[in-house]
Design a protein around this motif. Structure first.
Motif, PDB file in Angstrom:
ATOM      1  N   TRP A  97     -40.239   8.289  11.149  1.00 55.32           N
ATOM      2  CA  TRP A  97     -41.138   9.201  10.453  1.00 55.32           C
ATOM      3  C   TRP A  97     -42.609   8.846  10.644  1.00 55.32           C
ATOM      4  O   TRP A  97     -43.476   9.692  10.492  1.00 55.32           O
ATOM      5  CB  TRP A  97     -40.800   9.219   8.958  1.00 55.32           C
ATOM      6  N   LYS A  98     -42.907   7.610  11.020  1.00 56.97           N
ATOM      7  CA  LYS A  98     -44.310   7.201  11.173  1.00 56.97           C
ATOM      8  C   LYS A  98     -44.721   7.109  12.645  1.00 56.97           C
ATOM      9  O   LYS A  98     -45.849   6.717  12.956  1.00 56.97           O
ATOM     10  CB  LYS A  98     -44.571   5.873  10.447  1.00 56.97           C
ATOM     11  N   ASP A  99     -43.813   7.474  13.580  1.00 62.39           N
ATOM     12  CA  ASP A  99     -44.087   7.339  15.010  1.00 62.39           C
ATOM     13  C   ASP A  99     -44.514   8.664  15.634  1.00 62.39           C
ATOM     14  O   ASP A  99     -44.154   9.741  15.158  1.00 62.39           O
ATOM     15  CB  ASP A  99     -42.839   6.825  15.744  1.00 62.39           C
ATOM     16  N   VAL A 100     -45.237   8.558  16.749  1.00 64.29           N
ATOM     17  CA  VAL A 100     -45.603   9.738  17.531  1.00 64.29           C
ATOM     18  C   VAL A 100     -44.397  10.151  18.387  1.00 64.29           C
ATOM     19  O   VAL A 100     -43.420   9.409  18.509  1.00 64.29           O
ATOM     20  CB  VAL A 100     -46.832   9.456  18.421  1.00 64.29           C
ATOM     21  N   ALA A 101     -44.487  11.322  18.993  1.00 62.91           N
ATOM     22  CA  ALA A 101     -43.336  11.926  19.670  1.00 62.91           C
ATOM     23  C   ALA A 101     -42.793  11.079  20.815  1.00 62.91           C
ATOM     24  O   ALA A 101     -41.604  11.154  21.128  1.00 62.91           O
ATOM     25  CB  ALA A 101     -43.715  13.317  20.179  1.00 62.91           C
ATOM     26  N   TYR A 102     -43.626  10.274  21.450  1.00 61.69           N
ATOM     27  CA  TYR A 102     -43.163   9.490  22.588  1.00 61.69           C
ATOM     28  C   TYR A 102     -41.970   8.613  22.217  1.00 61.69           C
ATOM     29  O   TYR A 102     -41.020   8.463  22.984  1.00 61.69           O
ATOM     30  CB  TYR A 102     -44.300   8.615  23.125  1.00 61.69           C
ATOM     31  N   ALA A 127     -33.326  11.443  16.770  1.00 62.92           N
ATOM     32  CA  ALA A 127     -34.760  11.289  17.043  1.00 62.92           C
ATOM     33  C   ALA A 127     -35.490  11.459  15.720  1.00 62.92           C
ATOM     34  O   ALA A 127     -35.258  12.424  14.991  1.00 62.92           O
ATOM     35  CB  ALA A 127     -35.246  12.334  18.049  1.00 62.92           C
ATOM     36  N   GLY A 128     -36.342  10.509  15.391  1.00 61.76           N
ATOM     37  CA  GLY A 128     -37.123  10.607  14.169  1.00 61.76           C
ATOM     38  C   GLY A 128     -36.385  10.152  12.926  1.00 61.76           C
ATOM     39  O   GLY A 128     -35.281   9.612  12.974  1.00 61.76           O
ATOM     40  N   ASN A 129     -37.009  10.362  11.796  1.00 61.37           N
ATOM     41  CA  ASN A 129     -36.557   9.937  10.467  1.00 61.37           C
ATOM     42  C   ASN A 129     -36.662   8.418  10.338  1.00 61.37           C
ATOM     43  O   ASN A 129     -37.625   7.930   9.764  1.00 61.37           O
ATOM     44  CB  ASN A 129     -35.159  10.446  10.157  1.00 61.37           C
ATOM     45  N   VAL A 130     -35.680   7.661  10.832  1.00 62.84           N
ATOM     46  CA  VAL A 130     -35.844   6.208  10.914  1.00 62.84           C
ATOM     47  C   VAL A 130     -35.393   5.740  12.292  1.00 62.84           C
ATOM     48  O   VAL A 130     -34.450   6.298  12.869  1.00 62.84           O
ATOM     49  CB  VAL A 130     -35.045   5.452   9.824  1.00 62.84           C
ATOM     50  N   ASN A 188     -38.293  14.637  12.264  1.00 56.93           N
ATOM     51  CA  ASN A 188     -39.237  14.072  11.302  1.00 56.93           C
ATOM     52  C   ASN A 188     -39.997  12.931  11.962  1.00 56.93           C
ATOM     53  O   ASN A 188     -39.428  11.863  12.216  1.00 56.93           O
ATOM     54  CB  ASN A 188     -38.474  13.572  10.074  1.00 56.93           C
ATOM     55  N   PHE A 189     -41.278  13.142  12.257  1.00 53.71           N
ATOM     56  CA  PHE A 189     -42.103  12.119  12.905  1.00 53.71           C
ATOM     57  C   PHE A 189     -43.558  12.365  12.516  1.00 53.71           C
ATOM     58  O   PHE A 189     -43.834  13.124  11.575  1.00 53.71           O
ATOM     59  CB  PHE A 189     -41.905  12.154  14.420  1.00 53.71           C
ATOM     60  N   LYS A 190     -44.482  11.706  13.188  1.00 51.61           N
ATOM     61  CA  LYS A 190     -45.907  11.889  12.923  1.00 51.61           C
ATOM     62  C   LYS A 190     -46.463  12.821  13.999  1.00 51.61           C
ATOM     63  O   LYS A 190     -46.841  12.389  15.080  1.00 51.61           O
ATOM     64  CB  LYS A 190     -46.625  10.539  12.959  1.00 51.61           C
ATOM     65  N   PRO A 191     -46.518  14.126  13.718  1.00 50.48           N
ATOM     66  CA  PRO A 191     -46.857  15.095  14.768  1.00 50.48           C
ATOM     67  C   PRO A 191     -48.334  15.177  15.109  1.00 50.48           C
ATOM     68  O   PRO A 191     -48.683  15.548  16.225  1.00 50.48           O
ATOM     69  CB  PRO A 191     -46.351  16.414  14.188  1.00 50.48           C
ATOM     70  N   LEU A 192     -49.199  14.853  14.149  1.00 47.81           N
ATOM     71  CA  LEU A 192     -50.642  14.972  14.377  1.00 47.81           C
ATOM     72  C   LEU A 192     -51.346  13.738  13.851  1.00 47.81           C
ATOM     73  O   LEU A 192     -50.849  13.056  12.945  1.00 47.81           O
ATOM     74  CB  LEU A 192     -51.192  16.226  13.677  1.00 47.81           C
ATOM     75  N   ARG A 193     -52.511  13.441  14.389  1.00 48.54           N
ATOM     76  CA  ARG A 193     -53.255  12.264  13.958  1.00 48.54           C
ATOM     77  C   ARG A 193     -53.561  12.352  12.463  1.00 48.54           C
ATOM     78  O   ARG A 193     -54.239  13.271  11.996  1.00 48.54           O
ATOM     79  CB  ARG A 193     -54.569  12.153  14.746  1.00 48.54           C
ATOM     80  N   GLY A 194     -53.035  11.383  11.709  1.00 44.09           N
ATOM     81  CA  GLY A 194     -53.273  11.345  10.275  1.00 44.09           C
ATOM     82  C   GLY A 194     -52.485  12.357   9.473  1.00 44.09           C
ATOM     83  O   GLY A 194     -52.535  12.346   8.238  1.00 44.09           O
ATOM     84  N   LEU A 203     -43.153  13.816   4.464  1.00 44.00           N
ATOM     85  CA  LEU A 203     -44.182  12.779   4.434  1.00 44.00           C
ATOM     86  C   LEU A 203     -43.600  11.428   4.831  1.00 44.00           C
ATOM     87  O   LEU A 203     -44.149  10.731   5.682  1.00 44.00           O
ATOM     88  CB  LEU A 203     -44.796  12.703   3.034  1.00 44.00           C
ATOM     89  N   TYR A 204     -42.491  11.065   4.194  1.00 42.14           N
ATOM     90  CA  TYR A 204     -41.792   9.826   4.561  1.00 42.14           C
ATOM     91  C   TYR A 204     -40.478  10.205   5.265  1.00 42.14           C
ATOM     92  O   TYR A 204     -40.490  10.976   6.205  1.00 42.14           O
ATOM     93  CB  TYR A 204     -41.511   8.977   3.314  1.00 42.14           C
ATOM     94  N   THR A 205     -39.380   9.654   4.799  1.00 40.49           N
ATOM     95  CA  THR A 205     -38.076   9.993   5.366  1.00 40.49           C
ATOM     96  C   THR A 205     -37.577  11.313   4.776  1.00 40.49           C
ATOM     97  O   THR A 205     -38.119  11.827   3.794  1.00 40.49           O
ATOM     98  CB  THR A 205     -37.044   8.895   5.055  1.00 40.49           C
TER      99      THR A 205
END
Length: 461
Positions: free
Chosen positions: A411-416, A370-373, A337-343, A351-353
């Motif tokens: 959840w709000k971060d990019v894959a890096y 990885a991801g979520n929080v 769970n992360f931000k996979p694409l711009r916007g 959407l969130y957690t």
């Protein structure tokens, strides 16, 4: 006198004969020790791994250069600490404060309101309480590490349930105490009684072992400190973290509503996460004591090295907990769970957690590494710490450094930031809508480092 000496001699002979050691050095015989996996945790076998960024990440390798380090075995929570689990902590603190207030008022009233026998109306628990109200029965019994001035270390009665329905308050004294725990009606919303969460403070003591080891002339009392931490999560993070964004439903409902009970708790500072670890240890040892069982060793936050070792799940050189190098599997489904694409926050179906036990666990049975929080760890952040920290159980824990490491991405971060080697930090007194935590407990013994995978299955339940 002769009879007394003779008696002592006989006792000495009987004692030596009954020892059973035949005069040999056999050591002190203690109870047999059987490792027991803590509830909700999984065993992480100790071992060595390559920690840090690969050479192709030119920017990241500057503060996370690769090196081989070794960590000892430990247990780790399978999931991030959830809202439901953290509410157990908050409710325990709240109820302990109420019980303390009840006991204090009971003592005060009892001093001036004596019965015919001269015994205080609010008597101790070993007296006859037949004619007492529910309120009067809140007397000294079970241990609590929380209290007010003059009540630290004293015992409270946890056998009687608290009453929260105003129509069922047993007397005016009980109502007086309960009213102190709520906000004034002029500060309430829609005439609803609202807890004054600023009063939910957990008090505990810590010992600075590092200072004691460095300055051996110090007394024990010089390195014992008392802490008092407000434990309620900062729910306003959902508003403050995202300007010009409508997140009020998360602010209003995320922590307390049962719909989010199995979601990771957020809005927790590093200091609150440490307080939770202290409470979890105290709470479990209270139960152990009631069963005449051994105390457990403490729960704590993982070190940065422990977290990365556990996140890799035994995969050397992997980019993500599932291996990588991609954030999708062979069916095109996102692995976290992360931000996979711009916007676009929802392309990964969230959407969130998401619930703490979502997606596939890694090979150590850990979910959402990885991801979520993102997750607080014990270590302080220093971009150069990999250069000077030890290679065995490395950890930089600088009390004067308020920057604490967070790992795993959210959840709000990019894959890096989901990569197992990526480092980030936040200040210890800061709370965010995308930072949670999980706890660890040291494994007692070293056997688990040998034939690690076989032994991990042995202790898995």
């Amino acid at each position: 006198m002769k009879k007394f000496v003779l008696l002592i001699a006989v006792l000495a002979i009987l004692t030596s004969c009954g020892s059973g050691d035949r005069g040999e050095l056999v050591g002190v015989k203690g109870k047999k020790w059987h490792p027991e996996k803590p509830y909700g945790m999984t065993l992480i076998p100790g071992g060595a791994f390559i920690m840090g960024k690969s050479d192709d990440d030119l920017a990241g390798v500057k503060n996370a250069p690769t090196r081989t380090v070794t960590v000892r075995a430990f247990y780790m929570d399978e999931t991030e600490i959830t809202n439901s689990e953290y509410r157990q902590f908050v409710n325990w603190v709240r109820d302990s404060i109420i019980r303390t207030k009840l006991a204090i008022l009971a003592d005060e009233v009892g001093e001036t309101d004596l019965d015919s026998d001269g015994i205080g109306q609010f008597a101790f628990k070993d007296t006859d309480t037949t004619d007492m109200s529910v309120y009067e029965k809140y007397m000294l019994d079970n241990y609590t590490g929380l209290g007010e001035t003059g009540y630290e270390g004293r015992k409270l009665n946890h056998d009687v349930d608290l009453i929260f329905d105003t129509d069922e308050y047993p007397d005016e004294y009980y109502a007086e105490v309960m009213d102190t725990m709520y906000l004034p009606m002029e500060e309430s919303y829609n005439n609803e009684r609202t807890w004054d969460v600023s009063k939910f403070k957990f008090q505990y003591t810590t010992m600075d072992i590092k200072t004691a080891a460095k300055y051996r002339e110090l007394k024990r009392s010089d390195v014992i400190y008392r802490e008092s931490i407000e434990v309620y999560p900062d729910t306003t993070v959902w508003i403050r973290d995202f300007s010009y964004s409508y997140n009020e439903p998360m602010h209003n409902d995320y922590f307390w509503h049962d719909a989010y009970g199995e979601y990771p708790v957020v809005g927790i500072t590093w200091k609150q996460a440490n307080a939770f670890c202290q409470w979890r240890t105290i709470y479990k040892n209270g139960y152990q004591k009631s069963k005449s069982a051994r105390n457990i060793n403490k729960f704590r936050l993982p070190s940065e090295a422990e977290w990365e070792y556990a996140a890799r799940g035994g995969l050397q050189g992997a980019t993500f907990p599932w291996g990588g190098p991609y954030a999708k599997n062979d069916r095109g489904c996102f692995m976290a769970n992360f931000k996979p694409l711009r916007g676009d926050y929802a392309a990964d179906q969230a959407l969130y957690t998401v619930e703490a036990k979502s997606y596939e666990p890694n090979d150590y049975d850990l979910y959402n590494m990885a991801g979520n929080v993102s997750e607080w760890v014990m270590s302080s952040y220093d971009p150069n710490s990999y250069e000077y920290s030890s290679t065995i159980n490395p950890n930089v824990d600088d009390e004067e450094n308020e920057r604490k490491v967070v790992r795993g991405g959210s959840w709000k971060d990019v894959a890096y930031f989901l990569q197992v080697s990526s480092r980030d930090y936040e200040y210890a007194d800061s709370a965010r809508s995308y930072i949670g935590f999980r706890t660890v407990q040291d494994y007692m013994g070293t056997e688990v480092t040998l034939n690690a995978r076989k032994l991990r299955k042995k202790f898995k339940r």
